[in-house]
Write a protein that holds these residues in place. Sequence first.
Motif, PDB file in Angstrom:
ATOM      1  N   GLU A 288      39.491  15.829 -16.824  1.00  0.00           N
ATOM      2  CA  GLU A 288      38.213  15.065 -17.755  1.00  0.00           C
ATOM      3  C   GLU A 288      36.828  15.696 -17.919  1.00  0.00           C
ATOM      4  O   GLU A 288      36.721  15.715 -18.748  1.00  0.00           O
TER       5      GLU A 288
ATOM      6  N   TRP B 109      38.960   2.223 -14.120  1.00  0.00           N
ATOM      7  CA  TRP B 109      38.005   2.385 -15.481  1.00  0.00           C
ATOM      8  C   TRP B 109      37.876   1.823 -16.365  1.00  0.00           C
ATOM      9  O   TRP B 109      39.456   2.202 -16.678  1.00  0.00           O
TER      10      TRP B 109
ATOM     11  N   SER C 148      32.524   9.970 -10.525  1.00  0.00           N
ATOM     12  CA  SER C 148      33.590  10.078 -11.588  1.00  0.00           C
ATOM     13  C   SER C 148      33.469  11.646 -12.221  1.00  0.00           C
ATOM     14  O   SER C 148      32.540  11.902 -11.853  1.00  0.00           O
ATOM     15  N   LYS C 149      34.641  12.240 -12.235  1.00  0.00           N
ATOM     16  CA  LYS C 149      34.232  13.891 -13.164  1.00  0.00           C
ATOM     17  C   LYS C 149      33.406  13.447 -14.274  1.00  0.00           C
ATOM     18  O   LYS C 149      32.515  14.165 -14.837  1.00  0.00           O
TER      19      LYS C 149
ATOM     20  N   VAL D 214      40.085   4.157  -5.476  1.00  0.00           N
ATOM     21  CA  VAL D 214      38.828   4.073  -6.526  1.00  0.00           C
ATOM     22  C   VAL D 214      40.613   2.851  -7.105  1.00  0.00           C
ATOM     23  O   VAL D 214      39.645   1.837  -7.742  1.00  0.00           O
TER      24      VAL D 214
ATOM     25  N   ASP E 241      31.760  -1.781 -10.693  1.00  0.00           N
ATOM     26  CA  ASP E 241      32.228  -0.057 -10.778  1.00  0.00           C
ATOM     27  C   ASP E 241      31.815   0.432  -9.424  1.00  0.00           C
ATOM     28  O   ASP E 241      32.070   1.701  -9.312  1.00  0.00           O
TER      29      ASP E 241
ATOM     30  N   ALA F 240      43.523  12.875 -16.536  1.00  0.00           N
ATOM     31  CA  ALA F 240      42.554  12.340 -15.451  1.00  0.00           C
ATOM     32  C   ALA F 240      41.842  13.761 -15.048  1.00  0.00           C
ATOM     33  O   ALA F 240      40.406  13.769 -14.723  1.00  0.00           O
TER      34      ALA F 240
ATOM     35  N   GLY G  83      31.156  11.009 -15.005  1.00  0.00           N
ATOM     36  CA  GLY G  83      30.166   9.741 -15.306  1.00  0.00           C
ATOM     37  C   GLY G  83      28.810   9.983 -15.766  1.00  0.00           C
ATOM     38  O   GLY G  83      28.841  11.346 -16.115  1.00  0.00           O
TER      39      GLY G  83
END
Length: 453
Positions: free
Chosen positions: A404, A27, A151-152, A212, A181, A401, A154
Motif C-alpha cells: 500500500e 478500515w 497502517s502503512k 487488526v 480505529d 494491502a 496512514g
Amino acid sequence: MRPFAFPAACTAACTAALLAAIPAAAWAWGNHTPMCYRAFERMPEVAGAAPVKAEPLADFLRAQEGAIAKVLDAQEAWAREHLKHHAARPEALRWVASPGASDAERRAAFLKAARLSPQSRLALYLQLDPREPESGRPALDAVAVSSAPPSKGGTQRFVALQAGQAVSPLAVLASACDEPDYGHDLNLFDDNPGHPAYGFGKQPFGNPAVAVGSQAPFHMGFFHQGPVFNTLAPSFARTFTELRVQHYSALAVLAWQTGHAYWGWRFAGMALHHVEDLTQPYHASAAPGASLGTMMWVNLKAQLGAPADRQGLVVLQGNRHFVLEQFQTRWILESARQRRDGPLEVALRDLAQDGRYPPWSPSYVREVVAAQAHAAGPETDAAVVVGAPARFVSDPNFDFAANEAQLGPELARDLQSQRDGLHRVIADLLGHFGAHSRNALRGMLRQVSQPVR
C-alpha cells in the motif's frame, strides 16, 4: 410443502468455507477526520456551538460515576431486548460506583464495563483540519493516541490538547470520528490472543489470529445478505456495530446533559465512526463483487482441494476495498491542502440530502445506512474495476494491502485518466456519509433536552 432445510453437516461445512472466503478489511474509509470536517463545518448545530474545554476522561468518570452506571446498565438492558445476536455483558464487568477508587482503577473499570480494549488510550488530542495552515504545535506521537498497529498508508497527524484548553466542537467531533480505529475493538473475542474475557464469544468472521482483523465485527454489518446466505453462514449476523453506536451515543448525551460538553462531542464522534463505516459498501456486503453462487462455487472447489479461486476472491475484494479507500483519502487530502472544493467536498456538505431519510432511530443503522450501502455494492465494485488499473483490482495474485505505502502514489497517477466514473460513485457514497452522520448527530442532540435518568 415443507420448506427446504440445509442438512446440518452441509451448513457447518459451508459456513466454515464462507468464513474463509470473505475478506474482513479493518478500515472502511481510511481516515474519517478530514471528511468529518467537511461534513459538519456548515451544520448550524456544530458550526454555531460554543468552544468547549478539554477534559481528561478521569474527571468525567469521577464526577458522573453514578450516572454512568445507570446509562451502561440501561444500554445493556436495551441490547438484550432489541439486538437479536447480542452477546450479554458478563455481570463481573458491570460498572459500580466506587467513590474511593483511584482514577486509574476507575478508568480500567469503565473500559471493562463498556467492553473496550484495556489498551484504549482515550488521550487528549486533536487531528487538525488538513485544510488549515500548520498550527506550529508539536506533533503528538501516534502511540500516545492509538494502540492499533500503524497502517502503512496512514494519514493521521496528531497534536496534544491540554486539560482546560478551549477547543471548537467541530475539531473535537471530527477528530473523534476516526478514534474507534485506534485500538478500541482489537482482540476482544474469546479466540483472540490475550483477550480480556468480555463475553463476546468466538470471532464470527475474519482471522482471529490477526489483531487488526479482529475489530472487523465491530465495524461491519452484513444485515441484508438474504436468507440463503444467512442459513449458510449464520455467524455473519453476529456484528456489534449497533451496540457501539448505542453505547457511545448514550454516553455523549449524558456528558452533554451533565456539563461535560467536551466528552459529549467526543463520544458523539466515536458513535458516528461506526455509522460512517456502514456507508462503505465493502463493510455492508460480504463480497459486493461476487454473487452468492460464485462464493458457493469457489468454496466447493476449495473443499475439493482447489483453493486458488477462493483465495483469489478474498484478495480481489480486499484489493478493491483498499483501492477505493486510497483514491478517496488522497483525493480528499489533496483538495484540502489546496483549499479546493470538488465533487467530494460538495457532496459531504450537502445538507439538502439529510431530509431524504427518516428521522434517526435505533434501527436507522441497519435499515437505512447498511441497506443503502449494500444496495450500492455491485455498482461500486464495478466502478472500481473499470476505473482502476487492472493489476490493482483484477489480478488475484497481486496483494495491494501488502504494498500500500509504495503503490499509493502510483495508483493516484494511473487513475488520472480513468477516474471520472469513480468520482461519481465516491461522491454519491460520501453524500450518504455526510447525511447519515448529521442525522445521527441530530438524533443525539434531540435527546439532550430529556431529563437525566
